[in-house]
Design an enzyme around this catalytic site. Structure first.
Site, PDB file in Angstrom:
ATOM      1  N   ASP A   8       0.920  -1.039   0.001  1.00 32.28           N
ATOM      2  CA  ASP A   8       0.008   0.029   0.077  1.00 32.28           C
ATOM      3  C   ASP A   8       0.953   1.392  -0.082  1.00 32.28           C
ATOM      4  O   ASP A   8       2.130   0.923   0.238  1.00 32.28           O
ATOM      5  CB  ASP A   8      -0.930  -0.042   1.347  1.00 32.28           C
ATOM      6  CG  ASP A   8      -1.667   1.308   1.442  1.00 32.28           C
ATOM      7  OD1 ASP A   8      -2.334   1.365   0.513  1.00 32.28           O
ATOM      8  OD2 ASP A   8      -1.629   1.955   2.741  1.00 32.28           O
ATOM      9  N   ASP A  10      -0.147   4.925   0.811  1.00 33.47           N
ATOM     10  CA  ASP A  10      -0.245   5.798   2.037  1.00 33.47           C
ATOM     11  C   ASP A  10      -0.320   5.390   3.750  1.00 33.47           C
ATOM     12  O   ASP A  10      -1.053   4.216   3.854  1.00 33.47           O
ATOM     13  CB  ASP A  10      -1.706   6.658   2.070  1.00 33.47           C
ATOM     14  CG  ASP A  10      -1.646   7.586   0.787  1.00 33.47           C
ATOM     15  OD1 ASP A  10      -0.781   8.103   0.358  1.00 33.47           O
ATOM     16  OD2 ASP A  10      -3.011   7.672   0.228  1.00 33.47           O
TER      17      ASP A  10
END
Length: 218
Positions: A8, A10
């Site tokens: 991922d 953020d």
């Protein structure tokens, strides 16, 4: 056996939550939206369609999601650029994964411009063989499409992937994709909150906590 690592972005490649919050504060003030913080907490990790549709439905009907998302993300990049840096230990882990023959991909609900921005400013572009962003799929997290697409781009099965995540929507996406292993970073949520999530194999504070690479990839 783990053959690939999916990250991922953020809260996972960069601990950028405070900057997204500042960007939302500036952005929502422009549109007179005052009750955004509580609503945002329930959709963190999802795509802008879900986030903006919940926070400012009237503005979405008037201007459209794409225009609003571009405006908000431009604010975010502007205020974050002077301070951006990767999560501690990330570059070292990426180097070790590369040496071990593990291919890497980004799987983010964020837009492609933000993904490129992070990889370029953190000087980690060369480690990633694929970049899957929210605007390249039809359904963002918690749907598994992003991670299924990222695994396919690397030519591996989801069960052969370790997925690094930080938010509930991402954990659900990883579980539904059939990830071989899920590692949670305590960047957005506390360790206590993460411990209540299902299917997480390990919780870490930074990537330097992953001292046993062989165990991670077994």
């Amino acid at each position: 056996m783990i053959r690939a690592a999916l990250f991922d972005m953020d809260g996972t490649l960069v601990a950028n939550t405070p900057y997204h919050l500042r960007a939302f504060a500036i952005f929502c003030e422009r549109y007179g939206v005052t009750d955004w913080e509580t609503k945002l907490a329930s959709v963190f990790g999802m795509g802008n369609d879900d986030i903006l549709g919940l926070i400012m439905p009237d503005a979405v009907r008037e201007k459209g999601v794409e225009a609003l998302a571009d405006e908000k993300e431009a604010i975010y990049r502007e205020i974050y650029a002077p301070d951006i840096r990767p999560v501690e230990g990330l570059a070292r882990l990426l180097g070790r994964l590369t040496q071990a023959g593990i291919r890497c991909a980004v799987g983010s609900s964020g837009c492609r411009r933000n993904v490129d921005f992070v990889l370029e400013h953190c000087a980690i572009e060369s480690y990633f063989d694929a970049r899957i962003s929210g605007d390249s799929v039809s359904r963002c997290k918690p749907d598994p499409e992003i991670y299924l697409t990222a695994a396919a781009a690397l030519g591996v099965a989801p069960a052969e992937c370790v997925i690094f995540e930080d938010a509930p929507a991402g954990f659900e996406a990883a579980r539904r994709a059939g990830a071989g292993r899920i590692i949670a970073l305590a960047t957005t949520l506390s360790r206590e909150e993460l411990a209540r999530e299902k299917g997480i194999d390990r919780i870490i504070g930074t990537y330097d906590d992953l001292d046993d690479l062989a165990a991670l990839l077994a």
